[in-house]
Write an enzyme that holds these catalytic residues in place. Structure first.
Site, mmCIF file in Angstrom:
data_model
loop_
_atom_site.group_PDB
_atom_site.id
_atom_site.type_symbol
_atom_site.label_atom_id
_atom_site.label_comp_id
_atom_site.label_asym_id
_atom_site.label_seq_id
_atom_site.Cartn_x
_atom_site.Cartn_y
_atom_site.Cartn_z
ATOM 1 N N ASP A 67 -5.738 -8.496 3.592
ATOM 2 C CA ASP A 67 -4.639 -7.481 3.825
ATOM 3 C C ASP A 67 -4.672 -6.082 5.065
ATOM 4 O O ASP A 67 -6.027 -5.528 4.667
ATOM 5 C CB ASP A 67 -3.873 -7.990 2.748
ATOM 6 C CG ASP A 67 -4.473 -7.243 1.768
ATOM 7 O OD1 ASP A 67 -5.787 -7.166 1.601
ATOM 8 O OD2 ASP A 67 -3.991 -7.527 0.457
ATOM 9 N N ASN A 136 1.264 -6.985 -11.392
ATOM 10 C CA ASN A 136 2.262 -8.114 -11.643
ATOM 11 C C ASN A 136 2.145 -9.428 -10.988
ATOM 12 O O ASN A 136 2.994 -10.146 -10.790
ATOM 13 C CB ASN A 136 3.421 -7.164 -10.285
ATOM 14 C CG ASN A 136 2.736 -7.160 -9.641
ATOM 15 O OD1 ASN A 136 1.965 -7.279 -8.503
ATOM 16 N ND2 ASN A 136 3.758 -6.549 -8.556
ATOM 17 N N HIS A 138 0.562 -9.671 -8.426
ATOM 18 C CA HIS A 138 0.360 -10.075 -6.659
ATOM 19 C C HIS A 138 -1.310 -10.746 -6.212
ATOM 20 O O HIS A 138 -2.082 -10.283 -7.067
ATOM 21 C CB HIS A 138 0.327 -8.800 -6.093
ATOM 22 C CG HIS A 138 0.131 -8.089 -6.058
ATOM 23 N ND1 HIS A 138 0.264 -7.080 -6.634
ATOM 24 C CD2 HIS A 138 -1.671 -7.390 -5.645
ATOM 25 C CE1 HIS A 138 -0.449 -6.023 -6.485
ATOM 26 N NE2 HIS A 138 -1.880 -6.559 -5.958
ATOM 27 N N GLU A 143 3.580 -10.112 -3.279
ATOM 28 C CA GLU A 143 4.244 -9.412 -3.448
ATOM 29 C C GLU A 143 5.073 -10.382 -5.044
ATOM 30 O O GLU A 143 5.492 -11.173 -4.151
ATOM 31 C CB GLU A 143 4.995 -8.148 -3.559
ATOM 32 C CG GLU A 143 4.645 -6.798 -3.165
ATOM 33 C CD GLU A 143 3.884 -6.343 -3.891
ATOM 34 O OE1 GLU A 143 3.394 -6.742 -5.512
ATOM 35 O OE2 GLU A 143 3.315 -5.045 -3.439
#
Length: 264
Positions: A67, A136, A138, A143
């Protein structure tokens, strides 16, 4: 998933470095999927050390990063391209033209995402994909709510991720809220996936990934679908797993089997 529990973060990095070393010794022109963030840094330091000792070469390898922030140039100190140059690429013998990071400053990000997928395919696909995991759940910048078959695309970051990454930006500095990320489907296409997680802050996400349901609420749970996913944890990151002793037992049995087969 193969769950490997190590005593500390250094042992996690060492185990991860062994995975890369074994692959490159068997396939010098391997295609490597790489990650940024704090967890991979210790692994990269191990790989750099092995390269400097003459034990490892990246001369024929190709890399694709997961990313990049949308809106940052490769020269920006907070870009992931800059991070990779500083933390790995400039310190090993990989050819610059063989290193790929999504272009955060692309004039047409949608086309850039498609082109990134095409480049991965043209390289023959990713042999070993390195991952971390966000608090979380990811992976990459996929996400919660990300499609489990998603491909490389522009993705909006959650407030939680923006908050977690704010420590890397100085006060008043522009912090992007968008990214280009490999999709979950892209990650699952890799022939092998190696996820590293350390620290108690990752324990809830690890539990959801390993023992929770397959759900877009925890993108990393998609690794339950992968035929060769290795999850390497330190004691703190593994601390909330309900079947901890069972995972230890399985790994001991795996190692005994490998010894019998002469593959230890």
């Amino acid at each position: 998933m193969q769950i490997v529990i190590q005593p500390n973060a250094d042992a996690v990095a060492e185990y991860g470095a062994d995975q890369f070393s074994r692959l490159l010794s068997k396939k010098p022109d391997a295609v490597l999927g790489l990650a940024t963030g704090s967890t991979p840094v210790a692994l990269y330091q191990k790989l750099i050390g092995r390269y400097q000792a003459g034990e490892l070469s990246f001369a024929k390898a190709t890399s694709f990063n997961l990313d990049e922030y949308l809106g940052l140039s490769p020269e920006h100190p907070q870009s992931y391209r800059y991070f990779m140059q500083q933390q790995l690429f400039d310190l090993i013998d990989i050819a610059p033209e063989h290193t790929h990071v999504p272009p955060g400053n692309a004039a047409d990000p949608i086309t850039a995402c498609h082109d990134y997928e095409t480049r991965i395919e043209a390289a023959g696909g990713i042999d070993l994909q390195l991952l971390g995991i966000g608090r979380n759940g990811h992976i990459g910048f996929n996400e919660p709510s990300s499609g489990l078959r998603s491909r490389t695309r522009v993705k909006t970051l959650t407030q939680a991720t923006i908050h977690d990454n704010a420590r890397f930006f100085t006060e008043g500095e522009y912090q992007p809220h968008l990214s280009i990320t490999m999709g979950i489907g892209t990650i699952l296409d890799a022939r092998k996936v190696l996820l590293l997680a350390t620290g108690e802050a990752k324990a809830d996400a690890v539990k959801a990934m390993v023992e929770g349901p397959l759900s877009a609420a925890c993108p990393a749970s998609a690794l339950q679908l992968h035929q060769h996913a290795v999850v390497v944890l330190d004691e703190a990151a593994a601390s909330k797993l309900a079947d901890l002793e069972f995972y230890r037992h399985i790994e001991r049995e795996n190692q005994l089997l490998l010894q019998r087969l002469g593959k230890s």
